[in-house]
Design an enzyme around this catalytic site. Sequence first.
Site, PDB file in Angstrom:
ATOM      1  N   TYR A 156       0.835  -1.199   0.000  1.00  0.00           N
ATOM      2  CA  TYR A 156       0.000   0.000   0.000  1.00  0.00           C
ATOM      3  C   TYR A 156       0.875   1.257   0.000  1.00  0.00           C
ATOM      4  O   TYR A 156       0.619   2.203  -0.729  1.00  0.00           O
ATOM      5  CB  TYR A 156      -0.912  -0.039   1.227  1.00  0.00           C
TER       6      TYR A 156
HETATM    7  N1  LIG Z   1      -9.680   5.330   5.228  1.00  0.00           N
HETATM    8  C1  LIG Z   1      -8.438   5.758   5.426  1.00  0.00           C
HETATM    9  O1  LIG Z   1      -7.924   5.811   6.565  1.00  0.00           O
HETATM   10  C2  LIG Z   1      -7.627   6.215   4.251  1.00  0.00           C
HETATM   11  C3  LIG Z   1      -6.452   6.937   4.499  1.00  0.00           C
HETATM   12  C4  LIG Z   1      -5.690   7.363   3.421  1.00  0.00           C
HETATM   13  C5  LIG Z   1      -6.108   7.096   2.140  1.00  0.00           C
HETATM   14  N2  LIG Z   1      -7.251   6.390   1.918  1.00  0.00           N
HETATM   15  C6  LIG Z   1      -7.655   6.161   0.522  1.00  0.00           C
HETATM   16  O2  LIG Z   1      -8.953   6.679   0.341  1.00  0.00           O
HETATM   17  C7  LIG Z   1      -9.537   6.078  -0.822  1.00  0.00           C
HETATM   18  C8  LIG Z   1     -10.966   5.681  -0.510  1.00  0.00           C
HETATM   19  O3  LIG Z   1     -10.951   4.629   0.441  1.00  0.00           O
HETATM   20  P1  LIG Z   1     -11.916   4.607   1.715  1.00  0.00           P
HETATM   21  O4  LIG Z   1     -11.063   4.704   2.907  1.00  0.00           O
HETATM   22  O5  LIG Z   1     -13.045   5.525   1.523  1.00  0.00           O
HETATM   23  O6  LIG Z   1     -12.389   3.060   1.669  1.00  0.00           O
HETATM   24  P2  LIG Z   1     -13.800   2.395   1.255  1.00  0.00           P
HETATM   25  O7  LIG Z   1     -13.517   0.937   1.159  1.00  0.00           O
HETATM   26  O8  LIG Z   1     -14.859   2.863   2.185  1.00  0.00           O
HETATM   27  O9  LIG Z   1     -14.072   3.003  -0.187  1.00  0.00           O
HETATM   28  C9  LIG Z   1     -13.328   2.594  -1.324  1.00  0.00           C
HETATM   29  C10 LIG Z   1     -14.298   2.372  -2.477  1.00  0.00           C
HETATM   30  O10 LIG Z   1     -13.551   1.980  -3.641  1.00  0.00           O
HETATM   31  C11 LIG Z   1     -14.299   0.963  -4.304  1.00  0.00           C
HETATM   32  N3  LIG Z   1     -13.397   0.162  -5.151  1.00  0.00           N
HETATM   33  C12 LIG Z   1     -12.524  -0.807  -4.746  1.00  0.00           C
HETATM   34  N4  LIG Z   1     -11.907  -1.331  -5.818  1.00  0.00           N
HETATM   35  C13 LIG Z   1     -12.387  -0.690  -6.908  1.00  0.00           C
HETATM   36  C14 LIG Z   1     -12.115  -0.798  -8.301  1.00  0.00           C
HETATM   37  N5  LIG Z   1     -11.241  -1.696  -8.774  1.00  0.00           N
HETATM   38  N6  LIG Z   1     -12.776   0.026  -9.161  1.00  0.00           N
HETATM   39  C15 LIG Z   1     -13.696   0.925  -8.685  1.00  0.00           C
HETATM   40  N7  LIG Z   1     -13.997   1.051  -7.374  1.00  0.00           N
HETATM   41  C16 LIG Z   1     -13.347   0.257  -6.505  1.00  0.00           C
HETATM   42  C17 LIG Z   1     -14.934   0.162  -3.183  1.00  0.00           C
HETATM   43  O11 LIG Z   1     -16.052  -0.574  -3.620  1.00  0.00           O
HETATM   44  C18 LIG Z   1     -15.296   1.256  -2.182  1.00  0.00           C
HETATM   45  O12 LIG Z   1     -16.616   1.718  -2.378  1.00  0.00           O
HETATM   46  C19 LIG Z   1      -8.616   4.924  -1.191  1.00  0.00           C
HETATM   47  O13 LIG Z   1      -7.795   5.301  -2.283  1.00  0.00           O
HETATM   48  C20 LIG Z   1      -7.788   4.742   0.058  1.00  0.00           C
HETATM   49  O14 LIG Z   1      -6.543   4.143  -0.229  1.00  0.00           O
HETATM   50  C21 LIG Z   1      -8.014   5.955   2.947  1.00  0.00           C
END
Ligand SMILES: NC(=O)c1ccc[n+]([C@@H]2O[C@H](COP(=O)([O-])OP(=O)(O)OC[C@H]3O[C@@H](n4cnc5c(N)ncnc54)[C@H](O)[C@@H]3O)[C@@H](O)[C@H]2O)c1
Length: 282
Positions: A156
Amino acid sequence: MKLAGKSAVVTGAGSGIGRGIALAFADAGTNVVVVDIEGAKAEAVAAEVAARGVRSSSFAADVRDPAAVAAMADHGWSALGRIDILCNNAGVCLTGPGFDISDTDFRWQLDVNVVGVFNGMREFGRRFREQGGPAWIVSTGSHHSIGAPTKGIAAYVASKHAVLGLSEAFRTEYGPAIGVGVLCPGIVNTSIWDAGRNRPAEYGGKVSGDPRNQQAMLDLGMNPERVGQLVAAGIENEDFYIWTHPQDLDLIEKRYAEGRDTITRQWPDGPTAEHKMTPHEV
Ligand SMILES: NC(=O)c1ccc[n+]([C@@H]2O[C@H](COP(=O)([O-])OP(=O)(O)OC[C@H]3O[C@@H](n4cnc5c(N)ncnc54)[C@H](O)[C@@H]3O)[C@@H](O)[C@H]2O)c1
């Protein structure tokens, strides 16, 4: 860039941060195409967006696939007439010791988090260039884009460094005609702890998340709707970096200090005759 009256496509918007971005855009008067690999969730969020008084539409796409990303763009332009903003937000994460990461899990995280982001940048970048006028691309990196704040998350970390790298490269090449930003969140309370729910069969199929990671998100995570508001403000302010946690200054300073100290120790006299490289384009 002003958000009112614009139209956006947000990937991974069926849940978490993407949903937060979609709702914040709606509140700012931006029409939204809500995209997710989970089509039913995208539909539900599109209904929430519409309830806030802007136009919305949903689309099911897997961002790993360039043809699906092109179809998502076609859908966006035909549903809303024009698209001004792309948020490359879909992302996945698996945790575990670095030496134990399987080939398929390494590839899955790079395929969604890096190839998916590149697919969006290239497809929408070409269309924005042709369309003319202001346009913006924000991709979701992480505090893992600027360091390795926690153990057990190596693939990641690599993927999120690549998101920052791609964003900087595209900014150097196409900014400011096409605006580029990178969202670098700290911990946010979303469903990412259970990202394995979407792991396709070719990488080993569905896998359950570790409930300890869910608890950490509940205990420590920021509200994803707040993160959405920060993204909206970041675009309005035309910021490249969008931060959610001021603590991340530590990561920046640690990397900067180590880089500065080792360069000045290894090259105390600065550039010499053997350093023919031209100045950086920054
Ligand atoms: N939650 C955290 O602490 C955090 C911190 C830093 C970065 N992020 C990043 O934020 C972004 C959103 O994640 P989140 O935390 O909201 O998680 P989440 O799992 O709630 O949302 C992610 C969404 O992406 C969708 N997804 C997964 N694979 C996919 C694909 N191949 N094509 C299209 N959609 C797809 C999932 O169905 C989900 O709805 C991600 O890039 C994650 O790496 C999250």
